[in-house]
Structure formats: C-alpha cells, structure tokens
Design a protein around this motif. Structure first.
Motif, PDB file in Angstrom:
ATOM      1  N   ALA A   1      41.259  21.461  36.871  1.00 60.54           N
ATOM      2  CA  ALA A   1      39.938  22.041  37.086  1.00 60.54           C
ATOM      3  C   ALA A   1      40.008  23.117  38.163  1.00 60.54           C
ATOM      4  N   GLU A   2      39.103  24.069  38.096  1.00 60.44           N
ATOM      5  CA  GLU A   2      39.084  25.171  39.049  1.00 60.44           C
ATOM      6  C   GLU A   2      38.369  24.750  40.327  1.00 60.44           C
ATOM      7  N   ILE A   3      38.907  25.181  41.452  1.00 57.04           N
ATOM      8  CA  ILE A   3      38.250  24.970  42.737  1.00 57.04           C
ATOM      9  C   ILE A   3      37.274  26.108  42.957  1.00 57.04           C
ATOM     10  N   VAL A   4      36.025  25.765  43.179  1.00 60.15           N
ATOM     11  CA  VAL A   4      34.971  26.770  43.295  1.00 60.15           C
ATOM     12  C   VAL A   4      34.300  26.623  44.648  1.00 60.15           C
ATOM     13  N   GLY A   5      34.390  27.656  45.453  1.00 60.91           N
ATOM     14  CA  GLY A   5      33.666  27.694  46.709  1.00 60.91           C
ATOM     15  C   GLY A   5      34.432  27.112  47.881  1.00 60.91           C
ATOM     16  N   ALA A   6      34.142  27.665  49.056  1.00 65.60           N
ATOM     17  CA  ALA A   6      34.821  27.231  50.275  1.00 65.60           C
ATOM     18  C   ALA A   6      34.481  25.790  50.635  1.00 65.60           C
TER      19      ALA A   6
ATOM     20  N   PRO B   1      45.114  28.937  42.548  1.00 63.74           N
ATOM     21  CA  PRO B   1      44.018  29.864  42.877  1.00 63.74           C
ATOM     22  C   PRO B   1      42.707  29.107  43.046  1.00 63.74           C
ATOM     23  N   TRP B   2      41.793  29.690  43.790  1.00 66.01           N
ATOM     24  CA  TRP B   2      40.433  29.154  43.852  1.00 66.01           C
ATOM     25  C   TRP B   2      39.442  30.315  43.859  1.00 66.01           C
ATOM     26  N   ARG B   3      38.193  30.028  43.625  1.00 68.01           N
ATOM     27  CA  ARG B   3      37.188  31.082  43.483  1.00 68.01           C
ATOM     28  C   ARG B   3      36.183  31.013  44.621  1.00 68.01           C
ATOM     29  N   THR B   4      35.930  32.142  45.224  1.00 67.95           N
ATOM     30  CA  THR B   4      35.006  32.189  46.349  1.00 67.95           C
ATOM     31  C   THR B   4      33.555  32.174  45.862  1.00 67.95           C
ATOM     32  N   ASP B   5      32.648  32.105  46.813  1.00 71.62           N
ATOM     33  CA  ASP B   5      31.232  32.307  46.528  1.00 71.62           C
ATOM     34  C   ASP B   5      30.974  33.807  46.343  1.00 71.62           C
TER      35      ASP B   5
ATOM     36  N   PRO C   1      33.869  34.730  34.593  1.00 70.98           N
ATOM     37  CA  PRO C   1      33.254  33.402  34.674  1.00 70.98           C
ATOM     38  C   PRO C   1      32.967  33.030  36.126  1.00 70.98           C
ATOM     39  N   GLY C   2      31.910  32.303  36.315  1.00 73.94           N
ATOM     40  CA  GLY C   2      31.533  31.866  37.655  1.00 73.94           C
ATOM     41  C   GLY C   2      30.577  32.795  38.354  1.00 73.94           C
ATOM     42  N   ALA C   3      30.417  34.028  37.849  1.00 74.24           N
ATOM     43  CA  ALA C   3      29.523  34.975  38.513  1.00 74.24           C
ATOM     44  C   ALA C   3      28.078  34.490  38.488  1.00 74.24           C
ATOM     45  N   ALA C   4      27.656  33.927  37.358  1.00 70.26           N
ATOM     46  CA  ALA C   4      26.271  33.462  37.247  1.00 70.26           C
ATOM     47  C   ALA C   4      25.984  32.347  38.247  1.00 70.26           C
ATOM     48  N   ASP C   5      26.899  31.389  38.371  1.00 71.87           N
ATOM     49  CA  ASP C   5      26.690  30.298  39.323  1.00 71.87           C
ATOM     50  C   ASP C   5      26.644  30.819  40.755  1.00 71.87           C
TER      51      ASP C   5
END
Length: 709
Positions: A669-674, A222-226, A602-606
């Motif tokens: 580690a988590e992948i964050v952002g495109a 999984p990865w997390r979008t902006d 998690p990650g919402a603040a960033d």
C-alpha cells in the motif's frame, strides 16, 4: 597484548612526528615566501639554527592549539556561529604569535596579519597530513572512535542495549532523484545498502557498477506528500504527528492578521505548539532523543540548530549547542572555513558558467546567495553531522537530523543539474561517515534515511509570462499593475538557518495594507502554489462573494495558461475546483470526475479535499500548471527547482529503511502524508525498543552534555 601496545604507541608516535615534521617544513617554506615572517635573527643564523627554530615553533603551535583552543571555543559559545568561523583565523594567528614568543631562540617574528595566514596554512597542512595518515590506517581510525566512545561512556550512566535509531533527512531529494543517483554511481553507500553496487565510489562520467554485491540491508519506498509539499508541513507531520491547518509554506491568517511562514522562528514556535496541543504528545523524539538542524524539536531534549527554539535565550535552550563539539578542534574549524570559501568561489564560477552558456531556465544567483549556499552545503552539514556523531557515541535512543544542502542548491541550479549531483555525492559521504561511527557506538543503531519532499523542475512564472502571480491577481481585481514586476523572494530553508546561526532571526516583512485600501488582496507564493486572501473580510470568502466583488478575478486566474487549477469555497457545493474554459468540479464529485486535477495524478483529489477542510485555507488557492510529460511546473517564486504544491516529483519523497524494520506499509500500500510517516517511524522506534531483552535506562539530558553535544 604488550607487543600490540608497543606497536600502537610506535604508530601514534610516528604519526605525530610526521605531522610535526611537515609542519616544520611548512613554516620554513612560509618564512621564505612571506616578507613579514622570519625565523632568523637580523645578523643571520645557520641553517641548522633556523631549522631548530622552525621545529620548536611548529611544536609549540601544535601544543597550544591542542590545549588552549578548546578552552577558547568554550568561552566563545555565545558568539554567533558564522562569526566564530571567521574568528578562527584571528585566534589561530594569536596562538602562532604566542608560540613564536615562547620560542627559546627569541629570533622568530611575524606581523599580526602574516601570523593569521601562516597559522591558517599550518593548521590546514597539519590537518591534511594527519587525516591522510589516519585514512591509510583503518585500525588507527577505529581506535580513535573507540576512545571517543569510551570517554563519553565514562561520563554517563550505561545506556540501553536495545538498538537506537538515527533518522537522516535529505531535504528535497525525491525518490526518483535518489534512484537515478544510485544508478549513476553518485551514492555508493546507498547503493551498497540496496545491494545494487559494491559501495565503491564511481568516477565522474563513468558507468555505474550495478552488479549485485552484498545482500541488501535496506529497502527503498516512495511516499506521497500532502498538497503542501514543503519542509514545514512534512517535518511537522513527521516529528509531531500532525500538520493540520498548514495550507502552504506561507499563508495569511485572518483572525490574527499575521502572515505565517514556516521558516520564521516565531511561526515555527506557534506551529509546534498547535501540533502538540492537537496530538497531546511532545513528539517523535520525546524519549531520550536529539533534534539536529530541523525546523521543529520533535520533543527532543538535545537540540542543535533547531529553528523553533532559535529565538530563545538562556544556556539551557540554545539551539546552537553542538558548535563546541565541532569547532573545539582548530583543524576542523580551519577546514570548514576554507571549504566555505571554496564553495563560495565554486558557486560564483558555476553561476558565471551558466550565464555565459545561456543556460535556461536560470534565476539570479548573486547578492548573498553564494554565502547562503556555502553555509548550507558546508557549515550546516559539517556541524549537523558532527552533532549526530556525538549523539551516536553518547548512545541516544533516537536522533533526527536534516541536511538541507541538496534542497538549497537544487532551488537555484535545478534538481538534475551538475551542481546538485555534486551535492548528492557529498551527502553520500556523510552517510558513510555516520555509518562508520555507528559501528563504534555503545549500542547498535538502525539508520533510516528519508526525505520530506522532492523537487520539480521548470522555469518561473515570471520568466515565462513577464508578470508575477500578484500582478495577475491585481489585474483581475481591476487594480493598478506596476510596470516593472517585483520578483517574489525565495523561501529556502537555508536562509532561515543562516539567520538563526547569526542570532538574527529576522522576520519577513509583513504584508503592507495602506490605509483606506484594505480591499487589496494579500498574495503569497509557496513554490508553485499561490494563495490569495482578502484581509478586510473576516471569514473565508466564497466563490459567490468573490464574483460579486471582482467578477473578472476567478476567470482571469483560471484561464491563464500558467495556472493549473483553483480551489475556492462554494456556497452551493461546499468547495469547487476551477479550471480553464469554464471547467468546474465540486469536491464531492472529484472521485468520479477529476476535472482539472486529472494531470496531477492519483491522490491529488484527496490532498485538495484535505486542504479545503483547514481553518486557514486562503480565499483562493492557486496551483500552477503541470506538464506530465517532463514533470515541469511553474514556480511563483524565483526558483527553477521548486516544491510546495502539486505536480511532478515534488510530491514523491522516499523512505530508505533497514530490512530489520517491518515494511513501511503492508501489502504494498502507498504511504500518504507526513502524518502516516510519523506513525511508521513510531512503529519502528517501538520495534527497536523491543528488539533486545536489556532493560531501557532513561537518561535525562544534563546541562554539561547539552553544552558539549
């Protein structure tokens, strides 16, 4: 070898004779059913004469279809794609009339409208018969692919022996949706890659076979979008390495007075230009790449159905290249046209079924939507997959293709609906076909499957509260609120693809600003993310300025139960997040006190901090509420499966990568952002280029290849 050649020739002859015989019988049956189609003279003929006439007519029609049809399609490349699909019937009917005219008996006759019906039925029956025979003979299928590959290799210089990479984007399919589809047996190809199944398709309603079979060949990550969890932001970041200053799917830019919309061709061109200028690089596909069905080109030289070039003119820049390779086969064209009609009927039936059963949530699915859905799930899928197959057989170094079928259906039927499950099953078949073709490509290929975002379920803001976000903003500003709220139109990507295919990239109407009333806000929706801008103020307004002009606006929005949080600029804190009951958290303090962002994970603040830094962030950013227990959000558009903001599975897409590639992120580690996904894909392309000692042979695209791709 000689005996093998005779067996292959006999097998091919047997298949051809079988198709001819079935076509002859079909013509005889149609002649007996249709009053305006006859195979005998007015005086009557013997059964033998009628059968010979039908056989000659069927044979002539088959030969004309094989010889004349590709030439007709090449001449009709300037015709819009959907119009070409409709012309298929009339052109086939014309070929049948010609076949009857050249028949030596001179007896057969057919009315023009009847000829259209007869030709369509005969093409469909011949295609089904030939396909059934080919499916039963795996060796015949493999030989056909080899012939296609050999034909392309004879026209082109040798390609590199290093592995190529094909990247298939399943638009809108979230990580958990994919995982559930695998467990339910909906996607046997993906299950086999993950080593969790046999690769055999599970019957609907049956339990999935999750017994480990073959060793896994792929890993699922999984990865997390902006914050802006939508195709425009994600795909621009993936293909061009930067999605800076894309706060939403649509937003108002005060310096130009324009509303930017990611699926508007003019906006896509500008967004791609900005990304290239920021990175100094053409994109992920700049080295012998192909871009198929995407919003942006990625720097590829081979383009088909790419929105950012859809408004251009000229033979060398047409984004619709790729239609010829598919429609040059009349059986393909008829099959797609018939499937298109069947999908329209299926959508109308499912919509009526949902209405009769009182299904909730539900949105309107009338008007042109059945046609839009059929285009996304049939025409766009078939043409893009055919283009990818051509790229593989041509030995392209990198191919990126977007399949939007699931995203379009999930918007209106729901991400976990029966309709969406059927689409996933068909997408898995497309992956299996691409995998099969890759086995016959002139170079080895690594198949990567990914998504740009997920979707979160939930009813619309309008359905729950009886008003739109625009109505709520107007009420907070003390402006007149219409008695009947206007629904916000959906911005699904498939609608833009339809407009581009029709060569009508119509612009969405700009926000009207009546003379003397420039203080009225511009309110835009992007899924469950809303943007409020005041066009008469040239800069991004601060909280203090908004309170001075409209004291009730921010409290009205923040305290509404359908709103999760607001982001505004603050003269005191730089940026501040506002929530219900007076909650107020400066951006600098979100690390220790997430405030209203706590339920968004998690990650919402960033993500919020990054968007706050964009030059074109709206005066007020509004994110809907989110229920963490069921993952639901409230869309500000007419969608029961939405994406574009924070909350739920919309921000958790996936990467399905071969084990031959290095892990996407080290140490789990988590992948964050495109943009990070872009860097991962860049690394994989570099690894593929270094995977063999054969020299790389860059091959520039040639005009004749571009037209035939």
């Amino acid at each position: 070898m000689r005996g093998g050649w005779w067996r292959r020739a006999a097998s091919q002859a047997g298949r051809s004779i079988t198709v001819w015989a079935v076509s002859t019988v079909t013509m005889l049956v149609l002649a007996g059913i249709l009053p305006d189609f006859r195979l005998q003279s007015a005086d009557g003929d013997s059964a033998t004469t009628i059968a010979v006439t039908a056989a000659l007519g069927a044979g002539a029609f088959g030969v004309l279809s094989a010889v004349v049809w590709p030439l007709l399609v090449r001449l009709l490349l300037l015709v819009p794609a959907l119009v070409l699909g409709l012309l298929v019937f009339f052109l086939n009917g014309s070929l049948l009339l010609l076949a009857l005219r050249v028949n030596p008996s001179g007896h057969p006759q057919a009315a023009p409208e009847t000829a259209v019906i007869v030709a369509a039925v005969m093409s469909a029956v011949a295609s089904a018969t030939g396909g059934a025979l080919a499916v039963r003979d795996d060796e015949a299928y493999r030989r056909r692919l080899h012939r296609l590959a050999d034909r392309r290799r004879r026209r082109q210089p040798p390609c590199s022996g290093t592995p190529g990479t094909v990247l298939i984007q399943l638009d809108g399919v979230g990580h958990d949706v994919l995982r559930d589809a695998v467990d339910q047996g909906l996607m046997p190809t993906v299950a086999r890659w993950l080593g969790t199944g046999t690769g055999a398709e599970t019957a609907p309603g049956a339990a999935a076979d999750i017994t480990p079979g073959r060793p896994p060949t792929h890993r699922l990550t999984p990865w997390r979008t902006d914050w802006s969890s939508q195709t425009g932001a994600s795909q621009l970041g993936i293909l061009h390495g930067s999605n800076h200053d894309i706060p939403a799917f649509r937003w108002y830019e005060k310096d130009t007075g324009e509303v930017m919309v990611c699926n508007r061709p003019a906006s896509a061109v500008e967004l791609q230009r900005r990304a290239v200028a920021r990175t100094g690089d053409d994109g992920l596909l700049g080295d012998d790449g192909a871009s198929r069905g995407n919003l942006f080109s990625g720097g590829a030289g081979e383009l088909a159905l790419v929105l950012s070039v859809s408004a251009r003119r000229g033979r060398g820049t047409r984004s619709r290249a790729g239609y010829f390779a598919y429609f040059c086969d009349p059986a393909n064209a008829v099959r797609t046209a018939l499937s298109f009609g069947a999908e329209v009927v299926r959508e109308i039936g499912e919509s009526l079924r949902a209405r009769v059963r009182g299904q909730r949530p539900r949105v309107s699915r009338g008007g042109l939507y059945p046609l839009v859905r059929a285009f996304a799930t049939v025409v766009e899928r078939d043409v893009v997959v055919a283009a990818v197959m051509g790229d593989l057989l041509a030995g392209r170094t990198a191919v990126y293709a977007d399949l939007v079928a699931y995203d379009e259906v999930a918007h209106h039927s729901g991400p976990h609906s029966r309709d969406a499950a059927k689409v996933l099953r068909r997408l898995d078949r497309s992956l299996a076909l691409i995998e099969k073709v890759a086995e016959h490509a002139p170079r080895p290929y690594r198949i990567v499957v990914l998504s740009d975002h997920g979707q979160s379920p939930g009813e619309t803001f309008h359905a729950r509260y009886g008003l739109t976000l625009g109505d709520l903003v107007r009420a907070g500003c003390g402006l007149h609120v219409p008695r009947r709220a206007e629904r916000t139109r959906s911005g699904a990507e498939a609608r833009a693809a339809v407009r581009a295919a029709l060569r009508r990239p119509a612009e969405e109407p700009r926000e009207r600003q009546p003379a003397g009333r420039r203080s009225e806000p511009v309110v835009l929706a992007s899924g469950n993310l809303g943007l409020v801008s005041f066009p008469d103020v040239p800069h991004r307004m601060s909280r203090e300025e908004i309170d001075a002009r409209h004291p009730a606006l921010l409290p009205t929005l923040a305290n509404h139960p359908g709103v999760g949080f607001l982001l505004v600029r603050s003269e005191e804190h730089g940026g501040v997040v506002l929530g219900a009951r007076g909650a107020e958290t400066p951006l600098a303090a979100l690390g220790t006190d997430p405030g209203p962002l706590a339920v968004f994970g998690p990650g919402a603040a960033d993500a919020v901090r990054r968007t706050h830094s964009f030059p074109h962030t709206a005066d007020i950013m509004v994110n809907s509420c989110h229920d963490p227990d069921d993952g639901e959000v409230l869309a500000f558009e007419e969608q029961i499966g939405s994406h574009g903001g924070l909350g739920g599975q919309q921000g958790r897409p996936f990467l399905l990568s071969p084990l031959l590639c290095s892990p996407p992120a080290e140490g789990g580690a988590e992948i964050v952002g495109a943009e990070q996904v872009h860097r991962v894909l860049r690394r994989w392309l570099a690894e593929a280029a270094a995977a063999a000692d054969a020299p790389r042979v860059p091959r520039p695209a040639r005009p004749e290849e571009e037209r035939a791709a």
